[in-house]
Design a protein around this motif. Structure first.
Motif, PDB file in Angstrom:
ATOM      1  N   MET A 112      -3.669 -14.986  -2.249  1.00 34.40           N
ATOM      2  CA  MET A 112      -5.105 -14.958  -1.900  1.00 34.40           C
ATOM      3  C   MET A 112      -5.895 -14.074  -2.864  1.00 34.40           C
ATOM      4  O   MET A 112      -7.006 -14.417  -3.278  1.00 34.40           O
TER       5      MET A 112
ATOM      6  N   PRO B  79      -3.018 -14.423  13.307  1.00 36.00           N
ATOM      7  CA  PRO B  79      -2.244 -13.359  13.968  1.00 36.00           C
ATOM      8  C   PRO B  79      -3.092 -12.174  14.438  1.00 36.00           C
ATOM      9  O   PRO B  79      -2.714 -11.488  15.384  1.00 36.00           O
TER      10      PRO B  79
ATOM     11  N   LEU C 148       0.774  -1.246   0.000  1.00 34.34           N
ATOM     12  CA  LEU C 148       0.000   0.000   0.000  1.00 34.34           C
ATOM     13  C   LEU C 148       0.805   1.295   0.000  1.00 34.34           C
ATOM     14  O   LEU C 148       0.415   2.272  -0.620  1.00 34.34           O
ATOM     15  N   ASP C 149       1.910   1.287   0.727  1.00 34.85           N
ATOM     16  CA  ASP C 149       2.624   2.552   0.926  1.00 34.85           C
ATOM     17  C   ASP C 149       3.694   2.808  -0.134  1.00 34.85           C
ATOM     18  O   ASP C 149       4.421   3.785  -0.058  1.00 34.85           O
TER      19      ASP C 149
ATOM     20  N   LYS D 267      -0.002  -0.108   5.148  1.00 36.05           N
ATOM     21  CA  LYS D 267       0.056  -1.569   5.022  1.00 36.05           C
ATOM     22  C   LYS D 267      -0.066  -2.253   6.384  1.00 36.05           C
ATOM     23  O   LYS D 267      -0.804  -3.227   6.534  1.00 36.05           O
TER      24      LYS D 267
ATOM     25  N   LYS E 213      -3.565  -2.132   7.668  1.00 36.59           N
ATOM     26  CA  LYS E 213      -4.440  -3.087   6.996  1.00 36.59           C
ATOM     27  C   LYS E 213      -4.189  -4.506   7.506  1.00 36.59           C
ATOM     28  O   LYS E 213      -5.101  -5.299   7.658  1.00 36.59           O
ATOM     29  N   ARG E 214      -2.941  -4.794   7.792  1.00 36.60           N
ATOM     30  CA  ARG E 214      -2.593  -6.124   8.274  1.00 36.60           C
ATOM     31  C   ARG E 214      -3.062  -6.342   9.712  1.00 36.60           C
ATOM     32  O   ARG E 214      -3.399  -7.449  10.099  1.00 36.60           O
TER      33      ARG E 214
ATOM     34  N   GLU F  76     -17.475 -12.535   5.634  1.00 36.63           N
ATOM     35  CA  GLU F  76     -16.906 -12.852   4.315  1.00 36.63           C
ATOM     36  C   GLU F  76     -17.238 -14.284   3.901  1.00 36.63           C
ATOM     37  O   GLU F  76     -17.517 -14.552   2.739  1.00 36.63           O
TER      38      GLU F  76
ATOM     39  N   GLU G 265     -11.933 -21.696   1.786  1.00 36.58           N
ATOM     40  CA  GLU G 265     -10.673 -21.451   1.071  1.00 36.58           C
ATOM     41  C   GLU G 265     -10.328 -19.963   1.015  1.00 36.58           C
ATOM     42  O   GLU G 265      -9.182 -19.599   0.788  1.00 36.58           O
ATOM     43  N   PHE G 266     -11.335 -19.117   1.195  1.00 39.09           N
ATOM     44  CA  PHE G 266     -11.075 -17.674   1.165  1.00 39.09           C
ATOM     45  C   PHE G 266     -10.851 -17.094   2.562  1.00 39.09           C
ATOM     46  O   PHE G 266     -10.725 -15.891   2.729  1.00 39.09           O
ATOM     47  N   TRP G 267     -10.909 -17.951   3.555  1.00 35.71           N
ATOM     48  CA  TRP G 267     -10.672 -17.497   4.944  1.00 35.71           C
ATOM     49  C   TRP G 267      -9.245 -16.957   5.023  1.00 35.71           C
ATOM     50  O   TRP G 267      -8.312 -17.606   4.579  1.00 35.71           O
ATOM     51  N   SER G 268      -9.085 -15.800   5.596  1.00 35.22           N
ATOM     52  CA  SER G 268      -7.789 -15.107   5.535  1.00 35.22           C
ATOM     53  C   SER G 268      -6.721 -15.737   6.433  1.00 35.22           C
ATOM     54  O   SER G 268      -6.991 -16.114   7.574  1.00 35.22           O
ATOM     55  N   HIS G 269      -5.492 -15.787   5.879  1.00 38.35           N
ATOM     56  CA  HIS G 269      -4.345 -16.218   6.698  1.00 38.35           C
ATOM     57  C   HIS G 269      -4.045 -15.189   7.785  1.00 38.35           C
ATOM     58  O   HIS G 269      -3.277 -15.462   8.700  1.00 38.35           O
ATOM     59  N   HIS G 270      -4.642 -14.013   7.706  1.00 38.34           N
ATOM     60  CA  HIS G 270      -4.436 -12.998   8.746  1.00 38.34           C
ATOM     61  C   HIS G 270      -5.285 -13.287   9.994  1.00 38.34           C
ATOM     62  O   HIS G 270      -5.088 -12.646  11.023  1.00 38.34           O
TER      63      HIS G 270
ATOM     64  N   MET H 174       3.966 -12.593   4.570  1.00 37.47           N
ATOM     65  CA  MET H 174       2.520 -12.336   4.674  1.00 37.47           C
ATOM     66  C   MET H 174       2.006 -11.614   3.426  1.00 37.47           C
ATOM     67  O   MET H 174       0.890 -11.857   2.968  1.00 37.47           O
TER      68      MET H 174
ATOM     69  N   LYS I 271      -6.553 -15.744  -6.099  1.00 32.48           N
ATOM     70  CA  LYS I 271      -7.636 -16.730  -5.955  1.00 32.48           C
ATOM     71  C   LYS I 271      -8.996 -16.034  -5.881  1.00 32.48           C
ATOM     72  O   LYS I 271      -9.952 -16.430  -6.544  1.00 32.48           O
ATOM     73  N   LYS I 272      -9.064 -14.969  -5.075  1.00 27.77           N
ATOM     74  CA  LYS I 272     -10.350 -14.273  -4.878  1.00 27.77           C
ATOM     75  C   LYS I 272     -10.814 -13.565  -6.147  1.00 27.77           C
ATOM     76  O   LYS I 272     -11.972 -13.650  -6.540  1.00 27.77           O
TER      77      LYS I 272
END
Lengths: 81, 419
Positions: free
Chosen positions: A48, B143, A19-20, B71, B74-75, B126, B135-140, A41, A51-52
């Protein structure tokens, strides 16, 4: 879909993930991680989003194929056919 | 004269506050927050809540990007963003920086009521948009939802390599973060600490829905009046977010640095009701306040201000008022206030924020009143209650109550530092 269009798709995703950062002057032959502040990450985010947005799957063993922009385009273009 | 115990300790054992960073629904720093408490400014407004529509809530409007990249925001989580903002503001206020040679020796202790509800609800939302395809479940997800996430985000942002974790203590968590920070400094685990509490609770509909199901979600035609602690017509809490982190260090190090000292931890106590999941137990609240005062070597008459937990629920306020009367009714010196009428219930941040809102009274000699008491409930009457406005008083000792579900009680006593 041709290689130029696939490059734009990848670039759009990278722009949303990193983003930055300014992605307008990427060198396609140099590793993305050397040009942008991307970590593991972020690469998972890129996978992801492929895929989406485009239903394109990248299995874990193929992650190294996403190292540079040109390797991304080379690897992903057949998947967009 | 009191037989105050904390002043008899060596400077290396005495814990002082040298910085405060906060965001509340009605202020993004201590001076703004204090001004709005003295002037009766509400932080509550309407908010669209998923599945529930328009509800009154307290949200903060600090600049998330001030200390965090887009970033990383968002994470991370809203709780992390609040924590990062508060930590930077507290550091700036204290004059401390994270130096390479001492970043191992700094602790981050963040009180939280809950964590993970927001991200889990978002992922489930979501999931339903994606036909339940995981399968679209976030890896985030992991954490973001681990219980240490807000503290971990602060450590990543600041480069602090000492212990950084959360202290889960329901709505007593703000006090608990501070108490734990003081304990860890005294134990020699860290040299100084960033400690307090935070909350992102307005971003999860589940908390609103659960309070609603419990008959404890406050409402009014005017969102600013949605919660009316101690008022006869009160009908519940207003859910709020917020954060307040303090820089804690020993008196010895504060003196060496020539730091501004906001106040000193004079005593505290934490106990449990062991009686009910949600209903308070005023007998234990009385015990908690008394034990905190005993540890500090103080009596009720020495306490200048009691900052109540008072959430605006029907039963909770009566129980706490009963407890406060039992402890302080024979004190002619003590004034009592409550903050949630201004800002709602900031959950994990509540105790830390409500204390911060009172600390300036050491300097400005004013005690802020309550908000939204239009007709005081006779069952909540207490001698010394400042129902509105503010009262002039020379303040040297504040006792801050903060209680939570599953029967956790805390009372934290802060004294004005006098050389």
């Amino acid at each position: 879909m041709n290689a130029t269009e696939v490059r734009q798709i990848v670039l759009d995703i990278i722009e949303d993930v990193a983003l930055d950062e300014d992605v307008s002057n990427l060198n396609d032959e140099v590793a993305l991680r050397e040009q942008l502040d991307l970590d593991s990450m972020d690469f998972l985010d890129i996978v992801m989003e492929l895929k989406k947005r485009h239903k394109v799957e990248v299995p874990q063993e193929d992650y190294p194929r996403l190292a540079t922009m040109s390797s991304c385009v080379e690897y992903l273009t057949p998947k967009f056919q | 004269m009191t037989s105050q115990t904390w002043t008899t300790q060596p400077d290396s054992y005495r814990i002082v506050i040298t910085g405060i960073g906060l965001t509340a629904p009605n202020g993004n720093n201590l001076s703004e927050f204090r001004k709005n408490l003295l002037e009766g400014v509400s932080g509550l407004d309407w908010m669209e809540v998923r599945h529930m529509g328009r509800l009154a809530a307290g949200n903060c409007d600090f600049d998330e990007k001030k200390y965090q990249s887009r970033k990383m925001r968002k994470r991370g989580t809203r709780a992390g963003a609040i924590g990062i903002y508060c930590a930077h503001e507290a550091l700036l206020d204290s004059g401390r920086t994270i130096e390479e040679e001492e970043r191992d020796d700094v602790g981050i202790y963040v009180g939280i009521t809950e964590h993970g509800n927001v991200e889990t609800e978002n992922e489930i939302h979501e999931l339903y948009q994606n036909d339940l395809n995981t399968e679209f479940w976030s890896h985030h997800h992991n954490p973001r939802t681990v219980a240490n996430a807000p503290a971990g985000e602060i450590s990543l942002n600041l480069g602090v390599t000492g212990p950084a974790y959360t202290v889960g203590a329901a709505c007593a968590a703000g006090n608990l973060g501070l108490i734990h920070g003081a304990q860890m400094i005294r134990a020699g685990e860290v040299k100084w600490a960033i400690a307090g509490g935070i909350s992102e609770s307005t971003h999860t509909f589940g908390i609103f829905a659960a309070f609603n199901a419990q008959g404890a979600l406050g409402s009014d035609e005017d969102p600013a009046k949605a919660t009316k602690p101690l008022d006869k017509e009160r009908n519940g809490i207003a859910v709020s977010e917020g954060g307040c982190l303090y820089i804690l260090e020993t008196l010895e190090s504060a003196k060496q640095r020539g730091a501004k000292i906001y106040g000193e931890i004079a005593g505290y106590h934490v106990n449990s009701d062991a009686t009910d999941f949600v209903l308070p137990n005023n007998e234990r609240q009385v015990q908690c306040m008394n034990k905190a005062m005993k540890k500090a070597g103080l009596e009720a008459k020495n306490i200048d201000v009691v900052s109540m937990h008072a959430t605006g629920t029907s039963l909770g306020d009566i129980q706490e008022a009963k407890a406060v009367r039992e402890v302080f009714d024979h004190s002619d010196n003590t004034l009592i206030n409550a903050t949630k009428g201004f800002i709602g219930h900031c959950m994990g941040a509540a105790g830390a924020l409500e204390l911060a809102g009172n600390i300036p009274s050491f300097e400005d000699s004013m005690v802020h009143g309550c908000k939204n008491i239009f007709d005081l409930d006779p069952e909540c009457e207490m001698k010394g209650l400042v129902t509105k406005g503010h009262v002039n008083k020379d303040v040297k000792i504040i006792l801050n109550n903060s209680f939570g579900m599953l029967g956790i009680n805390s009372a934290l006593i802060i004294a004005k530092y006098e050389n």
